[in-house]
Design a protein around this motif. Structure first.
Motif, PDB file in Angstrom:
ATOM      1  N   ASP A 190       1.017  -1.492  -0.327  1.00  0.00           N
ATOM      2  CA  ASP A 190       0.091   0.227   0.291  1.00  0.00           C
ATOM      3  C   ASP A 190       0.838   1.253   0.501  1.00  0.00           C
ATOM      4  OD1 ASP A 190      -1.513   1.911   0.440  1.00  0.00           O
ATOM      5  OD2 ASP A 190      -2.938   1.105   2.036  1.00  0.00           O
ATOM      6  N   PRO A 191       1.284   2.072  -0.993  1.00  0.00           N
ATOM      7  CA  PRO A 191       1.396   3.415  -1.185  1.00  0.00           C
ATOM      8  C   PRO A 191       1.349   4.056  -0.219  1.00  0.00           C
ATOM      9  CG  PRO A 191       0.545   3.049  -2.524  1.00  0.00           C
ATOM     10  CD  PRO A 191      -0.019   2.166  -2.425  1.00  0.00           C
ATOM     11  N   LEU A 192       0.265   4.021   0.563  1.00  0.00           N
ATOM     12  CA  LEU A 192       0.050   4.816   1.442  1.00  0.00           C
ATOM     13  C   LEU A 192       0.396   5.036   2.935  1.00  0.00           C
ATOM     14  CD1 LEU A 192      -4.398   5.841   1.843  1.00  0.00           C
ATOM     15  CD2 LEU A 192      -2.104   7.568   0.803  1.00  0.00           C
ATOM     16  N   LYS A 193       0.965   3.071   2.649  1.00  0.00           N
ATOM     17  CA  LYS A 193       1.731   2.721   4.271  1.00  0.00           C
ATOM     18  C   LYS A 193       3.166   3.177   3.982  1.00  0.00           C
ATOM     19  CE  LYS A 193      -2.011  -0.785   5.991  1.00  0.00           C
ATOM     20  NZ  LYS A 193      -2.585  -2.125   5.723  1.00  0.00           N
ATOM     21  N   LEU A 194       3.536   2.705   2.932  1.00  0.00           N
ATOM     22  CA  LEU A 194       4.658   3.161   2.828  1.00  0.00           C
ATOM     23  C   LEU A 194       5.407   4.912   2.654  1.00  0.00           C
ATOM     24  CD1 LEU A 194       5.456   1.193  -0.945  1.00  0.00           C
ATOM     25  CD2 LEU A 194       7.263   0.731   1.558  1.00  0.00           C
ATOM     26  N   ALA A 195       3.987   5.871   2.694  1.00  0.00           N
ATOM     27  CA  ALA A 195       4.940   7.236   2.457  1.00  0.00           C
ATOM     28  C   ALA A 195       4.558   7.423   3.532  1.00  0.00           C
ATOM     29  CB  ALA A 195       3.648   7.648   1.487  1.00  0.00           C
ATOM     30  N   GLU A 196       4.780   6.641   5.025  1.00  0.00           N
ATOM     31  CA  GLU A 196       4.624   7.421   5.777  1.00  0.00           C
ATOM     32  C   GLU A 196       6.196   6.361   6.888  1.00  0.00           C
ATOM     33  OE1 GLU A 196       2.792   8.720   8.422  1.00  0.00           O
ATOM     34  OE2 GLU A 196       0.961   8.517   7.166  1.00  0.00           O
ATOM     35  N   ARG A 197       7.037   8.027   6.454  1.00  0.00           N
ATOM     36  CA  ARG A 197       8.593   8.248   6.777  1.00  0.00           C
ATOM     37  C   ARG A 197       8.714   7.358   7.834  1.00  0.00           C
ATOM     38  NH1 ARG A 197      13.483  10.044   4.564  1.00  0.00           N
ATOM     39  NH2 ARG A 197      14.994  10.585   6.148  1.00  0.00           N
ATOM     40  N   THR A 198       7.757   7.870   9.296  1.00  0.00           N
ATOM     41  CA  THR A 198       8.685   7.649  10.906  1.00  0.00           C
ATOM     42  C   THR A 198       8.118   5.733  10.438  1.00  0.00           C
ATOM     43  OG1 THR A 198       7.952   9.677  11.267  1.00  0.00           O
ATOM     44  CG2 THR A 198       8.484   8.118  13.358  1.00  0.00           C
ATOM     45  N   ASP A 199       6.993   5.573  10.028  1.00  0.00           N
ATOM     46  CA  ASP A 199       6.623   4.280  10.775  1.00  0.00           C
ATOM     47  C   ASP A 199       7.798   3.418   9.589  1.00  0.00           C
ATOM     48  OD1 ASP A 199       4.024   4.584  12.007  1.00  0.00           O
ATOM     49  OD2 ASP A 199       2.944   4.006  10.202  1.00  0.00           O
ATOM     50  N   ARG A 200       7.785   3.981   8.331  1.00  0.00           N
ATOM     51  CA  ARG A 200       9.183   3.238   7.491  1.00  0.00           C
ATOM     52  C   ARG A 200      10.128   2.535   8.242  1.00  0.00           C
ATOM     53  NH1 ARG A 200       8.929   6.509   2.613  1.00  0.00           N
ATOM     54  NH2 ARG A 200      11.230   7.847   3.568  1.00  0.00           N
ATOM     55  N   HIS A 201      10.977   3.541   8.822  1.00  0.00           N
ATOM     56  CA  HIS A 201      12.279   3.477   9.940  1.00  0.00           C
ATOM     57  C   HIS A 201      11.830   2.944  10.997  1.00  0.00           C
ATOM     58  CE1 HIS A 201      15.195   6.693   8.868  1.00  0.00           C
ATOM     59  NE2 HIS A 201      13.968   6.540   7.722  1.00  0.00           N
ATOM     60  N   LYS A 202      10.602   2.679  11.482  1.00  0.00           N
ATOM     61  CA  LYS A 202      10.496   2.018  12.818  1.00  0.00           C
ATOM     62  C   LYS A 202      10.596   0.730  12.706  1.00  0.00           C
ATOM     63  CE  LYS A 202       6.838   1.253  14.891  1.00  0.00           C
ATOM     64  NZ  LYS A 202       5.117   2.243  15.095  1.00  0.00           N
ATOM     65  N   PHE A 203       9.836   0.344  11.450  1.00  0.00           N
ATOM     66  CA  PHE A 203       8.861  -1.329  10.675  1.00  0.00           C
ATOM     67  C   PHE A 203      10.801  -1.652  10.214  1.00  0.00           C
ATOM     68  CE2 PHE A 203       5.162   0.465   9.891  1.00  0.00           C
ATOM     69  CZ  PHE A 203       4.171   0.310  11.008  1.00  0.00           C
ATOM     70  N   LEU A 204      11.606  -0.763   9.735  1.00  0.00           N
ATOM     71  CA  LEU A 204      12.507  -1.597   9.226  1.00  0.00           C
ATOM     72  C   LEU A 204      13.139  -1.606   9.896  1.00  0.00           C
ATOM     73  CD1 LEU A 204      14.153  -1.661   6.707  1.00  0.00           C
ATOM     74  CD2 LEU A 204      15.589   0.062   6.960  1.00  0.00           C
ATOM     75  N   HIS A 205      13.962  -1.319  10.994  1.00  0.00           N
ATOM     76  CA  HIS A 205      15.084  -0.762  11.521  1.00  0.00           C
ATOM     77  C   HIS A 205      14.371  -2.091  13.108  1.00  0.00           C
ATOM     78  CE1 HIS A 205      17.653   1.352  10.102  1.00  0.00           C
ATOM     79  NE2 HIS A 205      16.628   2.348  10.274  1.00  0.00           N
ATOM     80  N   GLN A 206      13.147  -3.052  13.279  1.00  0.00           N
ATOM     81  CA  GLN A 206      12.934  -3.781  14.237  1.00  0.00           C
ATOM     82  C   GLN A 206      13.361  -5.253  13.367  1.00  0.00           C
ATOM     83  OE1 GLN A 206       8.755  -2.659  14.797  1.00  0.00           O
ATOM     84  NE2 GLN A 206       8.790  -1.590  16.633  1.00  0.00           N
ATOM     85  N   ALA A 207      13.234  -5.051  12.086  1.00  0.00           N
ATOM     86  CA  ALA A 207      13.064  -6.136  11.443  1.00  0.00           C
ATOM     87  C   ALA A 207      14.847  -6.613  11.218  1.00  0.00           C
ATOM     88  CB  ALA A 207      12.588  -5.798  10.019  1.00  0.00           C
ATOM     89  N   ILE A 208      15.696  -5.538  11.045  1.00  0.00           N
ATOM     90  CA  ILE A 208      17.017  -5.722  11.504  1.00  0.00           C
ATOM     91  C   ILE A 208      17.518  -5.435  12.294  1.00  0.00           C
ATOM     92  CG2 ILE A 208      19.527  -4.231  10.602  1.00  0.00           C
ATOM     93  CD1 ILE A 208      18.484  -2.207   8.279  1.00  0.00           C
ATOM     94  N   ASP A 209      16.814  -5.257  13.787  1.00  0.00           N
ATOM     95  CA  ASP A 209      17.193  -5.769  14.579  1.00  0.00           C
ATOM     96  C   ASP A 209      17.381  -7.288  15.172  1.00  0.00           C
ATOM     97  OD1 ASP A 209      18.939  -3.709  15.606  1.00  0.00           O
ATOM     98  OD2 ASP A 209      17.211  -2.585  16.616  1.00  0.00           O
ATOM     99  N   LYS A 210      16.117  -7.898  14.068  1.00  0.00           N
ATOM    100  CA  LYS A 210      15.699  -9.450  14.685  1.00  0.00           C
ATOM    101  C   LYS A 210      16.182 -10.245  13.245  1.00  0.00           C
ATOM    102  CE  LYS A 210      10.865  -8.362  15.923  1.00  0.00           C
ATOM    103  NZ  LYS A 210      10.000  -8.653  14.817  1.00  0.00           N
ATOM    104  N   LEU A 211      17.520  -9.653  12.798  1.00  0.00           N
ATOM    105  CA  LEU A 211      18.213 -10.819  12.466  1.00  0.00           C
ATOM    106  C   LEU A 211      19.712 -11.149  13.214  1.00  0.00           C
ATOM    107  CD1 LEU A 211      19.169  -8.667   8.774  1.00  0.00           C
ATOM    108  CD2 LEU A 211      17.242 -10.666   9.003  1.00  0.00           C
ATOM    109  N   PRO A 212      19.882 -12.707  12.537  1.00  0.00           N
ATOM    110  CA  PRO A 212      21.220 -12.639  13.071  1.00  0.00           C
ATOM    111  C   PRO A 212      22.135 -12.076  12.665  1.00  0.00           C
ATOM    112  CG  PRO A 212      20.068 -14.472  11.685  1.00  0.00           C
ATOM    113  CD  PRO A 212      19.012 -12.694  11.623  1.00  0.00           C
ATOM    114  N   GLU A 213      22.820 -12.278  13.595  1.00  0.00           N
ATOM    115  CA  GLU A 213      24.487 -11.049  14.131  1.00  0.00           C
ATOM    116  C   GLU A 213      24.863 -10.794  12.221  1.00  0.00           C
ATOM    117  OE1 GLU A 213      27.616 -11.624  15.267  1.00  0.00           O
ATOM    118  OE2 GLU A 213      27.191 -13.779  16.048  1.00  0.00           O
ATOM    119  N   ASP A 214      25.218 -12.292  11.640  1.00  0.00           N
ATOM    120  CA  ASP A 214      26.242 -12.562  10.667  1.00  0.00           C
ATOM    121  C   ASP A 214      25.432 -11.292   9.835  1.00  0.00           C
ATOM    122  OD1 ASP A 214      24.237 -14.600  11.687  1.00  0.00           O
ATOM    123  OD2 ASP A 214      26.100 -15.489   9.869  1.00  0.00           O
TER     124      ASP A 214
END
Ligand SMILES: [Zn+2]
Lengths: 208, 92
Positions: free
Chosen positions: A128-152
């Motif tokens: 949904d482009p409207l959801k993608l357009a929310e910069r703050t959310d976008r950042h939050k979701f992405l960084h939560q996801a990156i933090d979940k990755l195995p460390e390597d």
């Protein structure tokens, strides 16, 4: 800006003075610290997400570099060797402090798409482009996801996609093959895409 | 045209979804051989799965690259140097 006395000019791509560093020269280290601290700090901070701990790890990195100078084999760039020390220390610290449970390799595998006879088992739906357009959310979701990755995987995403080091450099920093860097980078991106998918799909979030 | 590509895919002469998705990194980086890249272009252009999937793969990379700033503490170098002066055995 003018460099003081001593007659040497500030070059932008200064190669560290290896002989002086090997001799344990304080001025040479000071120059190295001044040149490499910002970039190295950023990498460490991205891995750890904590400023105080990142400062400590940075100090420890330069101290270890000082103590282990004689083990530098000149097979890679000196900075690659230096960053490898920092990344190792940061990953060690992350492993120790890990409170949130992160994903393991099997989880990353589950986040890859499945195929049957070469076709997607589940067709990907548009975001949904409207959801993608929310910069703050976008950042939050992405960084939560990156933090979940195995460390390597996380380290590879940071070094390749954010800090834009070459595959070969990253391979040397992490002491793995270039092929492994390529494969894990791709799998990490795909895992991130899948994690983001729940946030960005149309009509998702049936629950709060 | 579509039918032709579909037929080629089925016959294994053109890449299928699994192959396309597993080489997206190379596709994005522009390191695929020219012929394969053209086949990928065609496939992604018409495939209902790989189209959005590729968009999302690319959007994900875009988001990763977006968050670039980490504030560098102003006293970082001094901080580190005073630690080193205390703990490293410098020669003068
Ligand atoms: Zn497809």
């Amino acid at each position: 800006m003018t460099e003081t006395a001593r007659g040497h000019i500030d070059k932008t791509s200064l190669e560290p003075d290896l002989e002086a560093l090997l001799a344990g020269d304080e001025k040479a280290f000071e120059l190295l610290v001044a040149q490499e601290s910002p970039r190295l700090f950023r990498i460490i901070h991205r891995i750890l997400g904590d400023e105080e701990e990142s400062k400590n790890i940075l100090q420890e990195t330069f101290l270890q570099a000082f103590q282990r100078m004689h083990t530098f084999r000149r097979e890679s760039k000196f900075t690659t060797w230096l960053y490898a020390i920092g990344i190792n220390l940061a990953r060690g610290s992350l492993r120790k402090s890990k409170r949130m449970t992160s994903l393991d390799d099997a989880d990353v595998e589950r986040l890859q798409p499945s195929f049957s006879k070469g076709m997607f088992v589940e067709s990907p739906q548009s975001w949904d482009p409207l959801k993608l357009a929310e910069r703050t959310d976008r950042h939050k979701f992405l960084h939560q996801a990156i933090d979940k990755l195995p460390e390597d995987y996380k380290a590879i995403v940071i070094l390749r996609d954010i800090e834009e080091h070459s595959t070969e450099e990253v391979a040397k920093m992490l002491n793995i093959t270039g092929g492994a860097v390529r494969v894990r980078l791709h799998r990490a991106r795909v895992a991130l895409r899948t994690m983001l998918n729940t946030h960005f799909q149309y009509q998702s979030q049936s629950s709060k | 045209m579509k039918a032709l590509i579909m037929a080629k895919t089925l016959l294994g002469m053109a890449p299928n979804c699994k192959k396309v998705t597993s080489f997206l990194a190379e596709y994005v980086e522009g390191t695929l051989p020219e012929k394969l890249r053209q086949q990928f272009d065609q496939h992604i252009g018409m495939c209902k799965c790989c189209g959005p999937y590729f968009e999302q793969y690319r959007a994900t990379i875009g988001m990763i690259k977006e968050g670039k700033e980490v504030a560098i503490p102003s006293e970082l170098v001094e901080h580190t140097m005073s630690f080193l002066r205390k703990n490293a055995d410098f020669k003068h």
